[in-house]
Design an enzyme around this catalytic site. Structure first.
Site, PDB file in Angstrom:
ATOM      1  N   ASP A  96       7.816  17.124  -4.980  1.00  0.00           N
ATOM      2  CA  ASP A  96       6.809  16.716  -4.002  1.00  0.00           C
ATOM      3  C   ASP A  96       5.520  17.468  -4.336  1.00  0.00           C
ATOM      4  OD1 ASP A  96       5.637  15.885  -1.529  1.00  0.00           O
ATOM      5  OD2 ASP A  96       7.615  15.933  -0.587  1.00  0.00           O
ATOM      6  N   ASP A 192       2.013  13.785  -1.888  1.00  0.00           N
ATOM      7  CA  ASP A 192       1.816  13.913  -0.442  1.00  0.00           C
ATOM      8  C   ASP A 192       0.392  13.571  -0.024  1.00  0.00           C
ATOM      9  OD1 ASP A 192       3.006  15.245   2.070  1.00  0.00           O
ATOM     10  OD2 ASP A 192       1.119  16.328   1.850  1.00  0.00           O
ATOM     11  N   GLU A 249       2.294   8.933  -0.998  1.00  0.00           N
ATOM     12  CA  GLU A 249       2.257   8.678   0.449  1.00  0.00           C
ATOM     13  C   GLU A 249       0.846   8.236   0.817  1.00  0.00           C
ATOM     14  OE1 GLU A 249       3.310  11.070   4.532  1.00  0.00           O
ATOM     15  OE2 GLU A 249       1.980  11.973   3.072  1.00  0.00           O
ATOM     16  N   HIS A 322      11.522  12.474   6.285  1.00  0.00           N
ATOM     17  CA  HIS A 322      11.505  13.693   7.114  1.00  0.00           C
ATOM     18  C   HIS A 322      10.407  13.674   8.182  1.00  0.00           C
ATOM     19  CE1 HIS A 322       8.491  14.029   4.086  1.00  0.00           C
ATOM     20  NE2 HIS A 322       7.944  15.026   4.742  1.00  0.00           N
ATOM     21  N   ASP A 323       9.560  12.660   8.181  1.00  0.00           N
ATOM     22  CA  ASP A 323       8.478  12.563   9.169  1.00  0.00           C
ATOM     23  C   ASP A 323       8.739  11.525  10.252  1.00  0.00           C
ATOM     24  OD1 ASP A 323       6.949  14.412   7.759  1.00  0.00           O
ATOM     25  OD2 ASP A 323       5.940  12.865   6.579  1.00  0.00           O
TER      26      ASP A 323
HETATM   27  C1  GLC Z   1       2.943  14.530   4.636  1.00  0.00           C
HETATM   28  C2  GLC Z   1       4.334  15.079   4.710  1.00  0.00           C
HETATM   29  C3  GLC Z   1       4.484  15.819   6.004  1.00  0.00           C
HETATM   30  C4  GLC Z   1       3.477  16.947   6.032  1.00  0.00           C
HETATM   31  C5  GLC Z   1       2.056  16.448   5.766  1.00  0.00           C
HETATM   32  C6  GLC Z   1       1.134  17.580   5.436  1.00  0.00           C
HETATM   33  O1  GLC Z   1       2.694  13.586   5.603  1.00  0.00           O
HETATM   34  O2  GLC Z   1       5.286  14.076   4.545  1.00  0.00           O
HETATM   35  O3  GLC Z   1       5.774  16.291   6.241  1.00  0.00           O
HETATM   36  O4  GLC Z   1       3.520  17.593   7.277  1.00  0.00           O
HETATM   37  O5  GLC Z   1       2.007  15.565   4.686  1.00  0.00           O
HETATM   38  O6  GLC Z   1       1.396  18.092   4.173  1.00  0.00           O
END
Ligand code: GLC
Length: 542
Positions: A96, A192, A249, A322-323
């Site tokens: 990641d 990310d 993402e 995980h979100d």
């Molecule tokens: C992304 C991750 C999340 C994190 C955020 C800040 O959305 O998936 O878990 O809190 O980025 O890094």
């Protein structure tokens, strides 16, 4: 076809996977121990959420050193062993990359904040004046720094200062960090929060959208014009010419812009869009107490738009990570049988066109956590959303209703391996309580039951991974306006599969004629009727 198109990806949240040290948090040796389990799901890669050195303010998404392993998770030797043990099972490890921000404990930030003229003074976003932007985790997106007598910008938590991508030295340092992992033999990267790296040329107040007097930063900085120039350079320096895949993402990239982001003319192999998972929020801003009801046809359209926009490229199919809260509690109506619902979502996950991403526990049909007080939650965004709800006038009870529905901790409770203490996750005190349904829902029990959600995943995975039609055949949605059923086909030459899912808790008539010539391949009910039962999902072959 590439290797990452032919198999699924299994996402691990290492902190909650398996603890071999007895300290209550999962570790890399725990992942190594369960590689055969992951292989049994037909996965070709494991995406690990961040395992780098971190103060863990945002559970590892606040990184203090990009080329280290946090001692909580193990050592670099454990990591190298994980790569080679996984390779022996034909599984690659995907890291990641969190490159929008670092931790405020990162050496770069410590230097940057020390004065206005140090060598890294321009590595973060510093300003004399702040704007009214609200960070994604709530509160102002600006934090005052006494040492430097300036504000710094943080799109997420205060402890996650945003890097300044406009500075070429910053970009090069990030590419070097990613290439460190390339050299160790990773199979790819999940990238990310990438839509936030480019900031607008002018910093102006946005429209106030809540009683806290602030304006959501997402609407102001997501996918700013010119971002693709940075990303093209990123691709050239880190991804080009390597046998790896990238999945970024990207909340806020619309299906109509996908061709610039993915595929031959794009910058990544796949993009996690949010349209189907945050369909209950307007404009991609996840203010939980403002969630709206939505129709099944709208949800299906979100999926179909993405499927259609990636006909020439590729799509990461996902319902959980995980979100997000657990999918069985999110996408099926209250009162649905949760085992049938888990199997129904799995049926869609493995029959849409793209790479299926399974999030740990999804393959067992895990449900949302059940915590009663805001103090039971660990997740930083849960606290931010709760505070905003209270600022908007909701009572504790009302705010908690939304927390229980949407908190990220819903999906972060420990894996449930067996019926022993702490579900076999740890011999110590679990960092987040194990779900109290663990004696009924765990790997050990589901291994033994041929009709379990776990064994349904395995069957689906075998079916998909061995079928060219399911891997690459064209997608077509049928009856898009139907508010009870999701029906789509996958076609290649004269071969065809059809998926039919009943999203209601009652019986629904089968649309006329569509099954003519079709044979049931598998489904979440063992027998067959000429109508659909509650939550029924079936795959037909023609
Ligand atoms: C992304 C991750 C999340 C994190 C955020 C800040 O959305 O998936 O878990 O809190 O980025 O890094």
């Amino acid at each position: 076809m590439n290797w990452w198109q032919k198999k699924s990806v299994y996402q691990i949240y290492p902190k909650s996977f398996l603890d071999t040290a007895g300290n209550g948090t999962g570790d890399l040796r725990g992942v190594i121990k369960k590689l055969d389990y992951i292989k049994s799901l037909g996965a070709g890669a494991i995406w690990l959420t961040p395992i780098y050195d971190s103060p863990q303010v945002d559970n590892g998404y606040d990184i203090a050193d990009y080329t280290s392993i946090d001692p909580r998770f193990g050592t670099m030797a454990d990591f190298d062993e994980l790569i080679s043990e996984a390779k022996a099972r034909d599984i690659k490890i995907v890291m990641d990359l969190v490159f929008n921000h670092t931790s405020d404990r990162h050496a770069w930030f410590k230097e940057s904040k020390s004065s206005r003229n140090n060598p890294k003074a321009d590595w973060y976003i510093w300003r004399d004046e702040k704007t009214n932007w609200r960070s994604i985790f709530g509160g102002s997106a600006w934090e005052w720094c006494e040492e430097r007598q300036q504000y710094y910008l943080h799109t997420f938590a205060t402890a996650q200062p945003d890097l300044n991508w406009a500075n070429p030295e910053v970009r090069q340092a990030l590419y070097d960090a990613a290439n460190f992992w390339n050299k160790r033999g990773v199979g790819g990267f999940r990238i990310d929060a990438i839509v936030y790296i480019k900031k607008p040329s002018e910093f102006k107040d946005g429209i106030v959208d809540s009683d806290d007097g602030l304006s959501s930063i997402h609407n102001i900085i997501a996918a700013t014009d010119g971002i693709l120039d940075y990303l093209r350079e990123f691709k050239e320096k880190v991804f080009d010419g390597r046998d790896i895949f990238t999945v970024a993402e990207a909340n806020g990239v619309k299906p109509e812009n996908l061709s610039e982001w993915v595929g031959d003319n794009g910058v990544f192999d796949m993009l996690f869009e949010f349209s189907h998972v945050n369909i209950m929020f307007s404009n991609g801003v996840e203010i939980w107490h403002r969630s709206n009801l939505y129709k099944l046809s709208e949800w299906k359209k979100a999926l179909s738009d993405s499927q259609n926009a990636t006909r020439e490229s590729w799509y990461p199919i996902y319902f959980e990570n995980h979100d997000r809260p657990r999918s069985v509690n999110t996408f099926f109506p209250a009162g649905s049988d949760k085992i049938l619902a888990a199997k129904a979502l799995a049926t869609i996950l493995f029959t849409l066109r793209g790479t299926p991403f399974i999030y740990q526990g999804e393959e067992l049909g895990f449900e949302n956590a059940k915590f009663n007080s805001i103090d039971d939650y660990d997740d930083i965004s849960t606290r931010g959303n709760y505070d905003l709800a209270r600022a908007d006038g909701l009572s504790d009870k009302q705010a908690m209703k939304f927390v229980q529905k949407f908190s990220r901790d819903n999906a972060r409770t420990p894996m449930q391996w067996d019926t022993s203490k702490n579900a076999g996750f740890t011999s110590g005190k679990a960092w987040l309580p194990v779900h109290d349904d663990f004696t009924a829902c765990n790997v050990e029990i589901q291994e033994k039951n041929p009709d379990s959600v776990l064994n349904f995943y395995r069957k689906l995975s075998k079916l998909r991974n061995s079928s060219d039609v399911l891997i690459s055949g064209e997608y077509e949605e049928l009856y898009p306006e139907n508010e009870e059923l999701y029906i789509f086909t996958r076609k290649s030459g004269d071969k065809k599969f059809m998926t039919i899912v009943n999203f209601t808790t009652h019986e629904v008539e089968m649309p006329a004629q569509i099954l003519k010539g079709g044979k049931k391949v598998m489904g979440n009910y063992s027998d067959e009727k000429n109508y659909l039962r509650a939550t029924e999902a079936t795959i037909y072959e023609f």
